[in-house]
Design a protein around this motif. Structure first.
Motif, PDB file in Angstrom:
ATOM      1  N   ASP A 172      -0.425 -20.728  22.022  1.00 54.15           N
ATOM      2  CA  ASP A 172      -0.516 -19.267  22.048  1.00 54.15           C
ATOM      3  C   ASP A 172       0.311 -18.672  20.909  1.00 54.15           C
ATOM      4  N   LYS A 173       1.504 -19.188  20.713  1.00 52.95           N
ATOM      5  CA  LYS A 173       2.366 -18.695  19.634  1.00 52.95           C
ATOM      6  C   LYS A 173       1.761 -18.998  18.268  1.00 52.95           C
ATOM      7  N   ARG A 174       1.254 -20.220  18.114  1.00 49.76           N
ATOM      8  CA  ARG A 174       0.670 -20.608  16.818  1.00 49.76           C
ATOM      9  C   ARG A 174      -0.564 -19.784  16.479  1.00 49.76           C
ATOM     10  N   LEU A 175      -1.477 -19.678  17.445  1.00 44.16           N
ATOM     11  CA  LEU A 175      -2.747 -18.992  17.187  1.00 44.16           C
ATOM     12  C   LEU A 175      -2.561 -17.486  17.071  1.00 44.16           C
ATOM     13  N   ASN A 176      -1.623 -16.934  17.810  1.00 47.39           N
ATOM     14  CA  ASN A 176      -1.354 -15.506  17.697  1.00 47.39           C
ATOM     15  C   ASN A 176      -0.799 -15.163  16.318  1.00 47.39           C
ATOM     16  N   LYS A 177       0.049 -16.031  15.817  1.00 38.64           N
ATOM     17  CA  LYS A 177       0.621 -15.824  14.489  1.00 38.64           C
ATOM     18  C   LYS A 177      -0.418 -15.992  13.393  1.00 38.64           C
ATOM     19  N   ALA A 178      -1.331 -16.965  13.576  1.00 41.30           N
ATOM     20  CA  ALA A 178      -2.321 -17.267  12.536  1.00 41.30           C
ATOM     21  C   ALA A 178      -3.505 -16.305  12.542  1.00 41.30           C
ATOM     22  N   ALA A 179      -4.015 -15.950  13.748  1.00 42.12           N
ATOM     23  CA  ALA A 179      -5.257 -15.176  13.789  1.00 42.12           C
ATOM     24  C   ALA A 179      -5.313 -14.175  14.942  1.00 42.12           C
ATOM     25  N   LYS A 180      -4.155 -13.831  15.507  1.00 42.06           N
ATOM     26  CA  LYS A 180      -4.105 -12.870  16.616  1.00 42.06           C
ATOM     27  C   LYS A 180      -4.896 -13.342  17.837  1.00 42.06           C
ATOM     28  N   THR A 181      -5.016 -14.656  17.994  1.00 46.73           N
ATOM     29  CA  THR A 181      -5.674 -15.227  19.181  1.00 46.73           C
ATOM     30  C   THR A 181      -4.621 -15.434  20.259  1.00 46.73           C
ATOM     31  N   ARG A 182      -4.929 -15.018  21.481  1.00 49.28           N
ATOM     32  CA  ARG A 182      -3.983 -15.158  22.580  1.00 49.28           C
ATOM     33  C   ARG A 182      -4.510 -16.143  23.618  1.00 49.28           C
ATOM     34  N   LEU A 183      -3.630 -17.011  24.097  1.00 47.53           N
ATOM     35  CA  LEU A 183      -3.947 -17.943  25.178  1.00 47.53           C
ATOM     36  C   LEU A 183      -3.097 -17.569  26.391  1.00 47.53           C
ATOM     37  N   GLU A 184      -3.737 -17.315  27.521  1.00 43.83           N
ATOM     38  CA  GLU A 184      -3.022 -16.989  28.744  1.00 43.83           C
ATOM     39  C   GLU A 184      -3.304 -18.062  29.790  1.00 43.83           C
ATOM     40  N   MET A 242       0.649 -32.645  35.563  1.00 46.93           N
ATOM     41  CA  MET A 242      -0.327 -32.313  34.525  1.00 46.93           C
ATOM     42  C   MET A 242      -0.330 -30.814  34.248  1.00 46.93           C
ATOM     43  N   ALA A 243      -0.118 -30.024  35.293  1.00 48.14           N
ATOM     44  CA  ALA A 243      -0.058 -28.565  35.121  1.00 48.14           C
ATOM     45  C   ALA A 243       1.090 -28.177  34.203  1.00 48.14           C
ATOM     46  N   ARG A 244       2.240 -28.831  34.377  1.00 50.01           N
ATOM     47  CA  ARG A 244       3.398 -28.532  33.526  1.00 50.01           C
ATOM     48  C   ARG A 244       3.091 -28.836  32.061  1.00 50.01           C
ATOM     49  N   LYS A 245       2.419 -29.966  31.828  1.00 46.76           N
ATOM     50  CA  LYS A 245       2.084 -30.344  30.458  1.00 46.76           C
ATOM     51  C   LYS A 245       1.119 -29.344  29.834  1.00 46.76           C
ATOM     52  N   VAL A 246       0.061 -28.993  30.564  1.00 47.03           N
ATOM     53  CA  VAL A 246      -0.936 -28.063  30.027  1.00 47.03           C
ATOM     54  C   VAL A 246      -0.320 -26.688  29.815  1.00 47.03           C
ATOM     55  N   ARG A 247       0.546 -26.250  30.733  1.00 46.87           N
ATOM     56  CA  ARG A 247       1.219 -24.949  30.567  1.00 46.87           C
ATOM     57  C   ARG A 247       2.059 -24.937  29.294  1.00 46.87           C
ATOM     58  N   ARG A 248       2.822 -26.003  29.082  1.00 50.35           N
ATOM     59  CA  ARG A 248       3.680 -26.087  27.906  1.00 50.35           C
ATOM     60  C   ARG A 248       2.856 -26.028  26.619  1.00 50.35           C
ATOM     61  N   LEU A 249       1.757 -26.771  26.580  1.00 51.50           N
ATOM     62  CA  LEU A 249       0.910 -26.778  25.392  1.00 51.50           C
ATOM     63  C   LEU A 249       0.197 -25.442  25.195  1.00 51.50           C
ATOM     64  N   THR A 250      -0.200 -24.811  26.294  1.00 51.37           N
ATOM     65  CA  THR A 250      -0.847 -23.505  26.191  1.00 51.37           C
ATOM     66  C   THR A 250       0.089 -22.489  25.557  1.00 51.37           C
ATOM     67  N   PHE A 293      -5.193 -32.289  24.374  1.00 47.88           N
ATOM     68  CA  PHE A 293      -5.186 -30.841  24.522  1.00 47.88           C
ATOM     69  C   PHE A 293      -4.742 -30.122  23.250  1.00 47.88           C
ATOM     70  N   ASP A 294      -3.974 -30.781  22.421  1.00 52.25           N
ATOM     71  CA  ASP A 294      -3.647 -30.178  21.124  1.00 52.25           C
ATOM     72  C   ASP A 294      -4.923 -29.953  20.320  1.00 52.25           C
ATOM     73  N   ASN A 295      -5.789 -30.974  20.298  1.00 50.45           N
ATOM     74  CA  ASN A 295      -7.067 -30.832  19.597  1.00 50.45           C
ATOM     75  C   ASN A 295      -7.921 -29.740  20.217  1.00 50.45           C
ATOM     76  N   ILE A 296      -7.950 -29.707  21.544  1.00 45.99           N
ATOM     77  CA  ILE A 296      -8.789 -28.737  22.253  1.00 45.99           C
ATOM     78  C   ILE A 296      -8.367 -27.310  21.920  1.00 45.99           C
ATOM     79  N   PHE A 297      -7.075 -27.011  22.014  1.00 44.23           N
ATOM     80  CA  PHE A 297      -6.613 -25.654  21.735  1.00 44.23           C
ATOM     81  C   PHE A 297      -6.798 -25.284  20.261  1.00 44.23           C
ATOM     82  N   GLU A 298      -6.643 -26.275  19.386  1.00 47.42           N
ATOM     83  CA  GLU A 298      -6.864 -26.012  17.963  1.00 47.42           C
ATOM     84  C   GLU A 298      -8.336 -25.677  17.697  1.00 47.42           C
TER      85      GLU A 298
END
Length: 249
Positions: A230-242, A218-226, A192-197
């Motif tokens: 979200d923080k990384r992508l918002n900082k880099a390119a204003k992309t938001r993950l909800e 599995m939900a807890r893991k995906v929520r944590r990674l999301t 999922f790290d690759n997927i979100f990247e």
């Protein structure tokens, strides 16, 4: 107790609910019975956001809760949607894909969502068979440009199955296996790290909805990674993950 008294003890209730954003209000506020000459015998009220039927006298109050909407009802509020499913959790995802199909066929100009990703993890290599119709429809109607389906087989690979290396430029998995229905699945769990990247690289400055249905761990893991991405992508390119989820045990 005779049949007549049993029948007269029942009270048919019909409450009209009017949707107001995320809640609802009651239009009807009285309940009447034919055997009381159409006189009101109960009141329908709203207390603490719930419908309450108060019968009067010594009768108990009846509380009504629900309906409970599925998280995917908000799917089409996003420009990009990620569906992550495990096992039977693919059911709501399949429903979303069917909605995408019908909206594409009957009003694509009004469709806000322009990219859909499905990542499905399953253990039975024959499971894809019942899902074949919607996947074929997506391919035949030209929706492959907006819909991407990636499946991951986590069971034991049968000796009759052909295990192959994924193309070197494939970022979603390293090995594939031919599944039923003439389709190919990745072997192993998704990264999922690759997927979100990847999604972040392809859709900068976009609000992305992530919808999960599967077991709670599995939900807890995906929520944590999301939230992390979200923080990384918002900082880099204003992309938001909800993140939205529907879990089972």
């Amino acid at each position: 107790m005779d049949k007549k008294s049993i029948t007269s003890s029942w009270l048919r209730v019909c409450i009209d609910m009017v949707s107001k954003g995320y809640g609802a209000t009651l239009e009807a506020n009285q309940i009447k019975r034919p055997d009381t000459e159409n006189k009101a015998t109960a009141a329908v009220l709203v207390e603490d956001g719930k419908a309450v039927i108060k019968m009067g006298g010594n009768m108990p109050a009846i509380f009504i809760d629900g309906p409970y909407p599925a998280p995917t009802e908000h799917f089409f509020e996003y420009e990009v949607g990620i569906l992550i499913a495990a096992g039977i959790g693919v059911t709501p995802a399949a429903s979303v894909l069917r909605s995408v199909y019908f909206r594409w066929m009957h009003g694509r100009d009004k469709l806000l969502t322009h990219k859909v990703y499905l990542f499905w993890v399953y253990r039975d290599i024959g499971t894809l068979e019942w899902f074949k119709d919607i996947l074929v429809a997506v391919e035949e109607q030209g929706l492959s440009s907006i819909v991407e389906v990636h499946t991951y087989y986590t069971g034991e690979v049968p000796q009759s199955a052909k295990l192959e290396n994924a193309p070197s430029n494939d970022r979603y998995g390293s090995h594939t296996v031919s599944a039923s229905a003439g389709m190919t699945s990745y072997v192993g769990r998704p990264n999922f790290d690759n997927i979100f990247e990847i999604v972040g690289d392809l859709h900068p400055g976009t609000k992305v909805g992530t919808f999960f249905c599967g077991p709670k761990p599995m939900a807890r893991k995906v929520r944590r990674l999301t939230h992390r991405w979200d923080k990384r992508l918002n900082k880099a390119a204003k992309t938001r993950l909800e993140f939205h989820s529907e879990v089972f045990f």
